[in-house]
Design a protein around this motif. Structure first.
Motif, PDB file in Angstrom:
ATOM      1  N   VAL A 130      23.048   4.864  25.502  1.00  0.00           N
ATOM      2  CA  VAL A 130      22.914   5.491  26.820  1.00  0.00           C
ATOM      3  C   VAL A 130      22.640   6.983  26.675  1.00  0.00           C
ATOM      4  O   VAL A 130      22.700   7.538  25.586  1.00  0.00           O
ATOM      5  N   GLY A 131      22.355   7.621  27.823  1.00  0.00           N
ATOM      6  CA  GLY A 131      22.060   9.039  27.814  1.00  0.00           C
ATOM      7  C   GLY A 131      23.286   9.894  28.036  1.00  0.00           C
ATOM      8  O   GLY A 131      24.424   9.440  27.911  1.00  0.00           O
ATOM      9  N   ASP A 132      23.052  11.132  28.396  1.00  0.00           N
ATOM     10  CA  ASP A 132      24.119  12.102  28.639  1.00  0.00           C
ATOM     11  C   ASP A 132      24.966  11.647  29.830  1.00  0.00           C
ATOM     12  O   ASP A 132      24.440  11.470  30.938  1.00  0.00           O
ATOM     13  N   PRO A 133      26.281  11.462  29.644  1.00  0.00           N
ATOM     14  CA  PRO A 133      27.104  10.979  30.751  1.00  0.00           C
ATOM     15  C   PRO A 133      27.297  12.005  31.861  1.00  0.00           C
ATOM     16  O   PRO A 133      27.706  11.645  32.975  1.00  0.00           O
ATOM     17  N   ASN A 134      27.003  13.282  31.586  1.00  0.00           N
ATOM     18  CA  ASN A 134      27.191  14.323  32.588  1.00  0.00           C
ATOM     19  C   ASN A 134      25.886  14.770  33.231  1.00  0.00           C
ATOM     20  O   ASN A 134      25.881  15.680  34.056  1.00  0.00           O
ATOM     21  N   ALA A 135      24.797  14.117  32.852  1.00  0.00           N
ATOM     22  CA  ALA A 135      23.502  14.452  33.439  1.00  0.00           C
ATOM     23  C   ALA A 135      23.324  13.696  34.750  1.00  0.00           C
ATOM     24  O   ALA A 135      23.576  12.487  34.821  1.00  0.00           O
ATOM     25  N   GLY A 136      22.917  14.392  35.786  1.00  0.00           N
ATOM     26  CA  GLY A 136      22.720  13.730  37.065  1.00  0.00           C
ATOM     27  C   GLY A 136      21.965  14.614  38.025  1.00  0.00           C
ATOM     28  O   GLY A 136      21.750  15.804  37.780  1.00  0.00           O
ATOM     29  N   ALA A 137      21.557  14.017  39.130  1.00  0.00           N
ATOM     30  CA  ALA A 137      20.843  14.731  40.187  1.00  0.00           C
ATOM     31  C   ALA A 137      21.413  14.304  41.525  1.00  0.00           C
ATOM     32  O   ALA A 137      21.647  13.114  41.766  1.00  0.00           O
ATOM     33  N   LEU A 138      21.641  15.275  42.401  1.00  0.00           N
ATOM     34  CA  LEU A 138      22.221  14.957  43.699  1.00  0.00           C
ATOM     35  C   LEU A 138      21.331  14.037  44.518  1.00  0.00           C
ATOM     36  O   LEU A 138      21.821  13.328  45.406  1.00  0.00           O
ATOM     37  N   SER A 139      20.041  14.029  44.220  1.00  0.00           N
ATOM     38  CA  SER A 139      19.145  13.124  44.936  1.00  0.00           C
ATOM     39  C   SER A 139      19.422  11.658  44.615  1.00  0.00           C
ATOM     40  O   SER A 139      19.017  10.766  45.366  1.00  0.00           O
ATOM     41  N   ASN A 140      20.118  11.424  43.498  1.00  0.00           N
ATOM     42  CA  ASN A 140      20.445  10.045  43.100  1.00  0.00           C
ATOM     43  C   ASN A 140      21.894   9.686  43.379  1.00  0.00           C
ATOM     44  O   ASN A 140      22.381   8.651  42.913  1.00  0.00           O
ATOM     45  N   ARG A 141      22.622  10.478  44.147  1.00  0.00           N
ATOM     46  CA  ARG A 141      24.053  10.270  44.343  1.00  0.00           C
ATOM     47  C   ARG A 141      24.338   8.965  45.078  1.00  0.00           C
ATOM     48  O   ARG A 141      23.621   8.560  45.990  1.00  0.00           O
ATOM     49  N   LEU A 142      25.393   8.285  44.592  1.00  0.00           N
ATOM     50  CA  LEU A 142      25.903   7.063  45.217  1.00  0.00           C
ATOM     51  C   LEU A 142      24.834   5.983  45.370  1.00  0.00           C
ATOM     52  O   LEU A 142      24.792   5.257  46.365  1.00  0.00           O
ATOM     53  N   GLN A 143      23.974   5.871  44.360  1.00  0.00           N
ATOM     54  CA  GLN A 143      22.987   4.800  44.352  1.00  0.00           C
ATOM     55  C   GLN A 143      23.654   3.503  43.902  1.00  0.00           C
ATOM     56  O   GLN A 143      24.405   3.485  42.925  1.00  0.00           O
ATOM     57  N   PRO A 144      23.408   2.385  44.590  1.00  0.00           N
ATOM     58  CA  PRO A 144      23.998   1.113  44.166  1.00  0.00           C
ATOM     59  C   PRO A 144      23.368   0.643  42.855  1.00  0.00           C
ATOM     60  O   PRO A 144      22.332   1.174  42.427  1.00  0.00           O
ATOM     61  N   PRO A 145      23.963  -0.353  42.194  1.00  0.00           N
ATOM     62  CA  PRO A 145      23.382  -0.872  40.947  1.00  0.00           C
ATOM     63  C   PRO A 145      21.923  -1.271  41.121  1.00  0.00           C
ATOM     64  O   PRO A 145      21.551  -1.906  42.113  1.00  0.00           O
TER      65      PRO A 145
END
Length: 292
Positions: free
Chosen positions: A49-64
Motif C-alpha cells: 500500500v501507499g503512504d497511510p497519511n497521504a490524502g485529499a479532502l476532495s476524497n473524504r468519506l468515500q465509500p469502498p
C-alpha cells in the motif's frame, strides 16, 4: 503424563509432535494461519500500500470502491493503507509487551521458586499487590499519569501484566523441585546453573509459552482500548484503536471507519486465542492452574 513430570518433554514435543498436534486441531491451525497472514501483511505493508497519511479532502468519506477498497476517512486518507500500517504497530506492541512481561515474570518466578523462604514471600507479595487491582484499570491510571503515548501504554501494560507469568513460573518450579530427577542431578554434582538450564527451564517453558500466546490477544485488546481513550497512539499514527476512536463520530454516515479496524482487532484476538488453545492442548498444560 504431565509435562512437568519428565525433564525435556517440552523440547521433544516441540521438535516432533507440536506441528502434528496443531494440524489435528482445525481451530488452532486456523488461528495460526490468521496470525501468519496478518504478520505477513504487516511486514510487507510498504510494498502493498501507499503512504497511510497521504490524502485529499476532495476524497473524504468515500465509500469502498475500486480506488479505495475499504473507503477513505474524514481527511481523505485510504483506510486500507492505514489498516495495513496499523497492523505493524499493533503486532509490534503486542509482541513487545508480552515479551517484556514474560522476561520479568520468568526471572521473578524462577527466583521465588528456587530460593523460597523470605525471597519467595517478598516477591509473591509484590505479585499479589499487582494482581489485587483490575489490570486495565491500573493500566489506565498509569498511562493517564505518564501521559498519552505508545511508549507509556507499553510501560503501563507491562507493569500490570508480568505478575501472572511470575505466578505460573513459580508454581511450575515448585512442582519440578519435587521430582526425583532433580534430586538425582544434585547427587550427581550438577551445578545450580546447569540444573536450572537443563531441568527447570525446559519444564517451565510449556506453561509460559501457552500463557504468552493467550496473553497476546488480551494485550491487543488492552492496547487498542487505551488508544481508543486517547492514551495511546496519537494522530496521525495509524493505530487500530485510534482509528476506531476517530471513526466513532461518523458511525452512521461512514460505518466502515469503525467496522474495518474493529473487525481487524477481533480477528487478530481470535487468532491468538485459537492458537493458544491449540498449544495448551498439544503441550498438555494449563497455565491458569497455579499454586499460591
Amino acid at each position: 503424563m504431565n509435562t512437568l513430570s519428565d525433564p525435556g518433554r517440552f523440547e521433544s514435543i516441540r521438535r516432533s509432535n507440536l506441528l502434528t498436534a496443531l494440524r489435528n486441531n482445525p481451530a488452532s491451525l486456523a488461528g495460526g494461519i490468521v496470525i501468519a497472514l496478518v504478520t505477513l501483511v504487516a511486514i510487507a505493508g510498504p510494498v502493498l500500500v501507499g503512504d497511510p497519511n497521504a490524502g485529499a479532502l476532495s476524497n473524504r468519506l468515500q465509500p469502498p470502491s475500486m480506488a479505495h477498497p475499504l473507503g477513505t476517512d474524514p481527511l481523505g486518507r485510504d483506510v486500507l493503507s492505514r489498516l495495513v500500517y496499523g497492523a505493524r504497530i499493533t503486532l509490534a506492541m503486542a509482541v513487545s509487551i508480552t515479551l517484556i512481561r514474560l522476561i520479568i515474570g520468568f526471572v521473578v518466578g524462577l527466583l521465588a521458586g528456587l530460593f523460597g523462604g523470605l525471597v519467595d514471600e517478598v516477591l509473591m507479595r509484590v505479585v499479589d499487590f499487582l494482581l489485587a487491582f483490575p489490570g486495565i484499570v491500573l493500566a489506565l491510571v498509569i498511562a493517564g499519569i505518564l501521559g498519552p503515548s505508545l511508549r507509556n501504554v507499553l510501560l503501563a501494560l507491562v507493569v500490570v501484566g508480568w505478575g501472572s507469568y511470575a505466578r505460573v513460573v513459580r508454581s511450575s518450579v515448585l512442582s519440578v523441585r519435587e521430582e526425583p530427577f532433580v534430586d538425582a542431578a544434585k547427587l550427581a554434582g550438577v551445578s545450580r546453573i546447569r540444573l536450572v538450564w537443563t531441568h527447570f527451564v525446559p519444564n517451565v517453558a510449556g506453561p509460559v509459552v501457552v500463557l504468552s500466546t493467550l496473553d497476546l490477544g488480551g494485550v491487543v485488546l488492552a492496547a487498542a482500548g487505551l488508544s481508543f481513550l486517547g492514551l495511546g497512539a496519537q494522530p496521525p499514527t495509524p493505530e487500530w484503536g485510534t482509528m476506531v476512536a476517530d471513526g466513532s463520530d461518523y458511525l452512521r454516515s461512514a460505518p466502515w471507519l469503525v467496522n474495518v479496524p474493529g473487525v481487524a482487532i477481533a480477528v487478530v484476538v481470535l487468532g491468538f486465542n485459537l492458537l493458544g488453545d491449540g498449544l495448551r492442548d498439544s503441550l498438555d498444560t494449563d497455565p491458569t492452574r497455579v499454586n499460591r
